[in-house]
Design a protein around this motif. Structure first.
Motif, PDB file in Angstrom:
ATOM      1  N   ASN A  38      28.756  13.613  16.638  1.00 39.82           N
ATOM      2  CA  ASN A  38      29.434  12.313  16.728  1.00 39.82           C
ATOM      3  C   ASN A  38      30.953  12.466  16.746  1.00 39.82           C
ATOM      4  OD1 ASN A  38      27.191  10.687  16.932  1.00 39.82           O
ATOM      5  ND2 ASN A  38      27.042  10.315  14.738  1.00 39.82           N
ATOM      6  N   GLN A  39      31.467  13.409  15.979  1.00 42.26           N
ATOM      7  CA  GLN A  39      32.912  13.652  15.987  1.00 42.26           C
ATOM      8  C   GLN A  39      33.362  14.103  17.369  1.00 42.26           C
ATOM      9  OE1 GLN A  39      33.534  16.490  12.860  1.00 42.26           O
ATOM     10  NE2 GLN A  39      33.650  14.933  11.257  1.00 42.26           N
ATOM     11  N   ARG A  40      32.604  14.983  17.967  1.00 44.64           N
ATOM     12  CA  ARG A  40      32.953  15.459  19.313  1.00 44.64           C
ATOM     13  C   ARG A  40      32.875  14.328  20.334  1.00 44.64           C
ATOM     14  NH1 ARG A  40      29.702  21.223  19.516  1.00 44.64           N
ATOM     15  NH2 ARG A  40      31.010  22.300  18.005  1.00 44.64           N
ATOM     16  N   VAL A  41      31.839  13.510  20.220  1.00 43.14           N
ATOM     17  CA  VAL A  41      31.685  12.391  21.135  1.00 43.14           C
ATOM     18  C   VAL A  41      32.843  11.412  20.963  1.00 43.14           C
ATOM     19  CG1 VAL A  41      30.265  10.355  21.652  1.00 43.14           C
ATOM     20  CG2 VAL A  41      29.184  12.581  21.362  1.00 43.14           C
ATOM     21  N   ASP A  42      33.223  11.137  19.718  1.00 42.28           N
ATOM     22  CA  ASP A  42      34.338  10.219  19.470  1.00 42.28           C
ATOM     23  C   ASP A  42      35.637  10.767  20.058  1.00 42.28           C
ATOM     24  OD1 ASP A  42      32.649   8.486  18.176  1.00 42.28           O
ATOM     25  OD2 ASP A  42      33.207   9.142  16.143  1.00 42.28           O
ATOM     26  N   ALA A  43      35.865  12.072  19.900  1.00 36.91           N
ATOM     27  CA  ALA A  43      37.079  12.683  20.457  1.00 36.91           C
ATOM     28  C   ALA A  43      37.073  12.597  21.983  1.00 36.91           C
ATOM     29  CB  ALA A  43      37.191  14.137  20.010  1.00 36.91           C
ATOM     30  N   LEU A  44      35.928  12.872  22.582  1.00 37.33           N
ATOM     31  CA  LEU A  44      35.837  12.784  24.038  1.00 37.33           C
ATOM     32  C   LEU A  44      35.983  11.349  24.517  1.00 37.33           C
ATOM     33  CD1 LEU A  44      32.952  15.306  24.801  1.00 37.33           C
ATOM     34  CD2 LEU A  44      35.384  15.575  25.298  1.00 37.33           C
ATOM     35  N   ASP A  45      35.445  10.412  23.763  1.00 37.34           N
ATOM     36  CA  ASP A  45      35.580   9.001  24.123  1.00 37.34           C
ATOM     37  C   ASP A  45      37.043   8.578  24.076  1.00 37.34           C
ATOM     38  OD1 ASP A  45      34.480   6.425  24.806  1.00 37.34           O
ATOM     39  OD2 ASP A  45      34.959   5.815  22.746  1.00 37.34           O
ATOM     40  N   SER A  46      37.757   9.050  23.075  1.00 39.70           N
ATOM     41  CA  SER A  46      39.182   8.731  22.969  1.00 39.70           C
ATOM     42  C   SER A  46      39.953   9.304  24.146  1.00 39.70           C
ATOM     43  CB  SER A  46      39.736   9.286  21.657  1.00 39.70           C
ATOM     44  OG  SER A  46      41.120   9.092  21.578  1.00 39.70           O
ATOM     45  N   LYS A  47      39.662  10.548  24.486  1.00 46.70           N
ATOM     46  CA  LYS A  47      40.329  11.163  25.642  1.00 46.70           C
ATOM     47  C   LYS A  47      39.972  10.430  26.931  1.00 46.70           C
ATOM     48  CE  LYS A  47      40.750  15.823  23.780  1.00 46.70           C
ATOM     49  NZ  LYS A  47      40.336  17.226  23.907  1.00 46.70           N
ATOM     50  N   LEU A  48      38.729  10.010  27.044  1.00 47.13           N
ATOM     51  CA  LEU A  48      38.292   9.280  28.243  1.00 47.13           C
ATOM     52  C   LEU A  48      39.033   7.958  28.354  1.00 47.13           C
ATOM     53  CD1 LEU A  48      36.416   8.940  30.673  1.00 47.13           C
ATOM     54  CD2 LEU A  48      34.731   7.969  29.116  1.00 47.13           C
ATOM     55  N   GLN A  49      39.210   7.256  27.246  1.00 48.95           N
ATOM     56  CA  GLN A  49      39.942   5.987  27.274  1.00 48.95           C
ATOM     57  C   GLN A  49      41.402   6.211  27.674  1.00 48.95           C
ATOM     58  OE1 GLN A  49      39.298   4.153  23.462  1.00 48.95           O
ATOM     59  NE2 GLN A  49      37.204   3.552  23.945  1.00 48.95           N
ATOM     60  N   GLN A  50      42.012   7.290  27.170  1.00 53.17           N
ATOM     61  CA  GLN A  50      43.392   7.600  27.551  1.00 53.17           C
ATOM     62  C   GLN A  50      43.471   7.915  29.041  1.00 53.17           C
ATOM     63  OE1 GLN A  50      44.428  10.854  24.996  1.00 53.17           O
ATOM     64  NE2 GLN A  50      44.914   9.544  23.243  1.00 53.17           N
ATOM     65  N   THR A  51      42.532   8.697  29.519  1.00 58.60           N
ATOM     66  CA  THR A  51      42.512   9.068  30.932  1.00 58.60           C
ATOM     67  C   THR A  51      42.295   7.829  31.802  1.00 58.60           C
ATOM     68  OG1 THR A  51      41.648  11.247  30.370  1.00 58.60           O
ATOM     69  CG2 THR A  51      41.381  10.532  32.654  1.00 58.60           C
ATOM     70  N   ASP A  52      41.414   6.950  31.369  1.00 59.10           N
ATOM     71  CA  ASP A  52      41.157   5.728  32.119  1.00 59.10           C
ATOM     72  C   ASP A  52      42.403   4.857  32.161  1.00 59.10           C
ATOM     73  OD1 ASP A  52      39.357   3.936  33.529  1.00 59.10           O
ATOM     74  OD2 ASP A  52      39.500   2.660  31.745  1.00 59.10           O
ATOM     75  N   ALA A  53      43.103   4.743  31.035  1.00 70.17           N
ATOM     76  CA  ALA A  53      44.334   3.935  31.004  1.00 70.17           C
ATOM     77  C   ALA A  53      45.380   4.530  31.940  1.00 70.17           C
ATOM     78  CB  ALA A  53      44.875   3.857  29.581  1.00 70.17           C
ATOM     79  N   THR A  54      45.499   5.844  31.941  1.00 72.56           N
ATOM     80  CA  THR A  54      46.451   6.515  32.829  1.00 72.56           C
ATOM     81  C   THR A  54      46.069   6.283  34.293  1.00 72.56           C
ATOM     82  OG1 THR A  54      46.850   8.204  31.162  1.00 72.56           O
ATOM     83  CG2 THR A  54      47.481   8.751  33.412  1.00 72.56           C
ATOM     84  N   ALA A  55      44.788   6.378  34.584  1.00 75.99           N
ATOM     85  CA  ALA A  55      44.323   6.162  35.956  1.00 75.99           C
ATOM     86  C   ALA A  55      44.578   4.721  36.400  1.00 75.99           C
ATOM     87  CB  ALA A  55      42.837   6.501  36.073  1.00 75.99           C
ATOM     88  N   GLN A  56      44.346   3.768  35.513  1.00 80.43           N
ATOM     89  CA  GLN A  56      44.591   2.366  35.851  1.00 80.43           C
ATOM     90  C   GLN A  56      46.083   2.126  36.120  1.00 80.43           C
ATOM     91  OE1 GLN A  56      42.416   0.046  36.514  1.00 80.43           O
ATOM     92  NE2 GLN A  56      40.636   1.260  35.965  1.00 80.43           N
ATOM     93  N   ALA A  57      46.941   2.724  35.277  1.00 78.93           N
ATOM     94  CA  ALA A  57      48.385   2.572  35.477  1.00 78.93           C
ATOM     95  C   ALA A  57      48.807   3.194  36.809  1.00 78.93           C
ATOM     96  CB  ALA A  57      49.144   3.213  34.323  1.00 78.93           C
ATOM     97  N   ALA A  58      48.266   4.362  37.109  1.00 73.36           N
ATOM     98  CA  ALA A  58      48.598   5.025  38.375  1.00 73.36           C
ATOM     99  C   ALA A  58      48.115   4.192  39.564  1.00 73.36           C
ATOM    100  CB  ALA A  58      47.965   6.413  38.418  1.00 73.36           C
ATOM    101  N   ARG A  59      46.955   3.586  39.423  1.00 72.26           N
ATOM    102  CA  ARG A  59      46.433   2.742  40.501  1.00 72.26           C
ATOM    103  C   ARG A  59      47.338   1.533  40.726  1.00 72.26           C
ATOM    104  NH1 ARG A  59      40.640  -0.422  40.612  1.00 72.26           N
ATOM    105  NH2 ARG A  59      40.845  -1.195  42.727  1.00 72.26           N
TER     106      ARG A  59
END
Length: 100
Positions: A38-59
């Motif tokens: 669960n800790q690993r999943v939470d960390a990956l989820d956080s990174k995914l949200q950051q990546t998604d926010a960056t992708a949305q801003a770039a778009r």
């Protein structure tokens, strides 16, 4: 005891012992293992949200740049038409001067 039973008996004892010792995982063990996952999943989820926010801003920036590029292209086309008009007027003026 028969000779066949003497040969099979140790194998049966070993098999029964290994099944009894293997047993099931305790709830505590499972919870510990799941907590790590669960800790690993939470960390990956956080990174995914950051990546998604960056992708949305770039778009958004890319779309804005595309709109600006289209406006610039229209302006260039308008200026090109004006330059063509000025060149035609200059050519006509030069022809008139050459006639006079």
């Amino acid at each position: 005891m028969s000779p066949t039973f003497k040969k099979i008996a140790p194998a049966v004892v070993i098999l029964a012992g290994s099944m009894g010792l293997g047993g099931c995982a305790t709830k505590g063990f499972v919870r510990e293992q799941v907590a790590v996952v669960n800790q690993r999943v939470d960390a990956l989820d956080s990174k995914l949200q950051q990546t998604d926010a960056t992708a949305q801003a770039a778009r958004s920036e890319a779309q804005a740049a595309s709109g600006q590029a289209q406006q610039n292209s229209q302006r260039i086309d308008q200026l090109g038409a004006r330059v063509d008009s000025v060149e035609q007027r200059m050519a006509e003026a030069q022809r008139k001067r050459a006639r006079n």
